[in-house]
Design a protein around this motif. Structure first.
Motif, mmCIF file in Angstrom:
data_model
loop_
_atom_site.group_PDB
_atom_site.id
_atom_site.type_symbol
_atom_site.label_atom_id
_atom_site.label_comp_id
_atom_site.label_asym_id
_atom_site.label_seq_id
_atom_site.Cartn_x
_atom_site.Cartn_y
_atom_site.Cartn_z
ATOM 1 N N THR A 17 0.817 -1.212 0.000
ATOM 2 C CA THR A 17 0.000 0.000 0.000
ATOM 3 C C THR A 17 0.850 1.261 0.000
ATOM 4 N N ALA A 18 2.045 1.179 0.562
ATOM 5 C CA ALA A 18 2.888 2.373 0.668
ATOM 6 C C ALA A 18 3.502 2.759 -0.661
ATOM 7 N N ILE A 19 3.863 1.764 -1.497
ATOM 8 C CA ILE A 19 4.550 2.065 -2.757
ATOM 9 C C ILE A 19 3.700 2.915 -3.681
ATOM 10 N N PRO A 20 2.433 2.531 -3.967
ATOM 11 C CA PRO A 20 1.615 3.400 -4.817
ATOM 12 C C PRO A 20 1.402 4.777 -4.211
ATOM 13 N N ALA A 21 1.237 4.838 -2.888
ATOM 14 C CA ALA A 21 1.028 6.131 -2.244
ATOM 15 C C ALA A 21 2.249 7.019 -2.404
ATOM 16 N N ALA A 22 3.441 6.439 -2.222
ATOM 17 C CA ALA A 22 4.667 7.212 -2.373
ATOM 18 C C ALA A 22 4.840 7.675 -3.808
ATOM 19 N N THR A 23 4.481 6.785 -4.755
ATOM 20 C CA THR A 23 4.590 7.141 -6.171
ATOM 21 C C THR A 23 3.663 8.296 -6.510
ATOM 22 N N ALA A 24 2.432 8.217 -5.990
ATOM 23 C CA ALA A 24 1.474 9.289 -6.259
ATOM 24 C C ALA A 24 1.951 10.602 -5.652
ATOM 25 N N ASN A 26 5.048 11.433 -4.998
ATOM 26 C CA ASN A 26 6.234 11.865 -5.720
ATOM 27 C C ASN A 26 5.873 12.549 -7.033
ATOM 28 N N SER A 27 4.793 12.057 -7.681
ATOM 29 C CA SER A 27 4.405 12.627 -8.971
ATOM 30 C C SER A 27 3.943 14.066 -8.834
ATOM 31 N N GLU A 28 3.599 14.482 -7.632
ATOM 32 C CA GLU A 28 3.234 15.876 -7.426
ATOM 33 C C GLU A 28 4.462 16.782 -7.429
ATOM 34 N N LEU A 29 5.646 16.194 -7.139
ATOM 35 C CA LEU A 29 6.878 16.967 -7.056
ATOM 36 C C LEU A 29 7.673 16.924 -8.356
ATOM 37 N N ILE A 30 7.595 15.805 -9.090
ATOM 38 C CA ILE A 30 8.312 15.678 -10.347
ATOM 39 C C ILE A 30 7.482 14.828 -11.294
ATOM 40 N N ALA A 31 7.350 15.262 -12.510
ATOM 41 C CA ALA A 31 6.563 14.515 -13.492
ATOM 42 C C ALA A 31 7.202 13.154 -13.740
ATOM 43 N N PRO A 32 6.403 12.075 -13.807
ATOM 44 C CA PRO A 32 6.971 10.734 -14.007
ATOM 45 C C PRO A 32 7.875 10.644 -15.224
ATOM 46 N N GLU A 33 7.492 11.302 -16.333
ATOM 47 C CA GLU A 33 8.321 11.198 -17.530
ATOM 48 C C GLU A 33 9.670 11.890 -17.339
ATOM 49 N N VAL A 34 9.691 12.939 -16.523
ATOM 50 C CA VAL A 34 10.954 13.627 -16.252
ATOM 51 C C VAL A 34 11.846 12.753 -15.370
ATOM 52 N N GLU A 35 11.245 12.191 -14.334
ATOM 53 C CA GLU A 35 12.022 11.305 -13.456
ATOM 54 C C GLU A 35 12.550 10.099 -14.213
ATOM 55 N N ASN A 36 11.716 9.515 -15.077
ATOM 56 C CA ASN A 36 12.126 8.345 -15.843
ATOM 57 C C ASN A 36 13.284 8.685 -16.769
ATOM 58 N N ALA A 37 13.222 9.815 -17.426
ATOM 59 C CA ALA A 37 14.303 10.241 -18.315
ATOM 60 C C ALA A 37 15.593 10.459 -17.532
#
Length: 377
Positions: A17-24, A26-37
């Motif tokens: 349960t914590a992993i999706p919450a942390a991901t969500a 985190n996405s407020e601070l950095i866009a997923p595509e930016v982090e992935n790149a």
């Protein structure tokens, strides 16, 4: 449900349960595509850095780590002793102790009256097929060849057709005794065990070397064996074993490596459409420190001055064959500098991933029939 099981279940639930919450979050601070790149770029940096170390910097690094003395065979052996110690550290062979007697049971293979032998080594067992040529006796002892199977095969396979072409049978017919150790079969099994081995500071080839050495202790005492005339011939991963073990087992006086020898830096670290790569499926084939100084042509100098034959097929996709030739020529240079060029040979054939029987048998017959081979270091 007991308390221990409940606790483990709660921990697993919290992680899931914590992993999706942390991901969500985190996405407020950095866009997923930016982090992935960004992460992809870091991965490329790491790959480029390590590949540069392994490949581009290899020759300069190896030149500093090897200090070969070609003034005589004995001088060469002495001069590479520090490298030999470092190679032993790569394989990390463990200390195993015989904890019982050698057991022999009949193991017929068609017309071949072989034995299955096993030797207890504590929690491990060293096992192999052993067969003698007709006429072998105390009065007429036979030379012994270690016949090592590949990753998809068994000790019985070298008596069969296919890419082995019954070369174990051909050796028997030529008057050799044969010892066929059982090593772990299949990519999945070796991947699994190699993970544990690395954690323990050893390696699967290191463990299997020690198993073989304990078997040799017993088999070479058999009066039907001439212990001074011991050779090895391996195919594919058995070729790896031949290359890996001869530097650490001086009782082996001559070797044949089929379908393994390579331009090792490229094979392990440079993906190329012209040859297959171990990565990512065969993680068992990556050993800590291997390419610090032990590319195939350098590892050969730990086998010198013993005779060595390399066999490679132009249709074998383990390598791009012109690179094999180039790596072979570098290995042959060691023999030339010792003025013994006849002791190394390359059988470059038109076939694939296989043993070339006649040439291999002739090579071993030549060098293990010559009394002079007994005096090789």
């Amino acid at each position: 449900m007991n308390k221990k099981t409940f606790c483990y279940g709660m921990i697993a639930w919290m992680l899931v349960t914590a992993i999706p919450a942390a991901t969500a979050q985190n996405s407020e601070l950095i866009a997923p595509e930016v982090e992935n790149a960004r992460t992809n770029a870091y991965e490329r940096q790491l790959e480029d850095y390590l590949r540069h170390f392994l490949v581009e910097e290899y020759e300069a690094r190896a030149a500093q780590r090897w200090n070969r003395d070609y003034s005589s065979p004995a001088a060469l052996v002495r001069s590479v002793s520090p490298n030999r110690r470092r190679w032993e550290e790569v394989l990390g062979p463990p200390e195993l102790t015989k904890t019982g007697v050698l057991k022999r049971t009949p193991h017929p293979l068609g017309e071949v009256q072989a034995e299955w032998i096993s030797l207890p080594l504590g929690m491990l067992e060293a096992e192999a097929v052993l067969a003698f040529p007709s006429g072998a006796s105390k009065e007429q002892p036979a030379a012994l060849i270690i016949v090592q199977h590949g990753i998809a095969s068994t000790p019985e396979t070298p008596f069969s057709s296919g890419n082995y072409h019954e070369y174990a049978r051909a050796l028997l017919d030529a008057g050799f005794a044969v010892l066929l150790p059982m090593n772990l079969r299949s990519v999945e099994r070796r991947n699994n065990v190699e993970r544990y081995a690395r954690l323990a500071g050893t390696s699967l080839p290191g463990i299997e070397l020690v198993r073989l050495q304990h078997l040799l202790d017993m088999v070479l005492e058999d009066p039907r064996v001439d212990a001074t005339r011991l050779g090895m011939w391996g195919v594919s991963l058995g070729g790896m074993a031949t290359m890996f073990w001869m530097p650490l087992e001086p009782r082996i006086k001559a070797g044949v490596v089929s379908a393994w020898y390579n331009e090792r830096r490229n094979k392990m670290a440079v993906p190329d459409a012209r040859y297959s790569s171990f990565s990512p499926r065969e993680e068992h084939a990556f050993f800590n420190g291997w390419l610090t100084e032990f590319s195939d042509e350098d590892l050969v100098s730990l086998i010198l001055p013993r005779p060595l034959m390399i066999q490679h097929g132009k249709k074998d996709n383990i390598a791009h064959w012109p690179q094999v030739v180039e790596a072979y020529e570098k290995a042959a240079l060691h023999y030339k500098k010792l003025d013994i060029p006849e002791k190394i040979d390359l059988v470059l054939h038109e076939g694939g991933h296989e043993a070339i029987v006649d040439e291999g048998v002739q090579f071993l017959s030549k060098w293990l029939s010559d009394p002079g081979v007994k005096n090789n270091p």
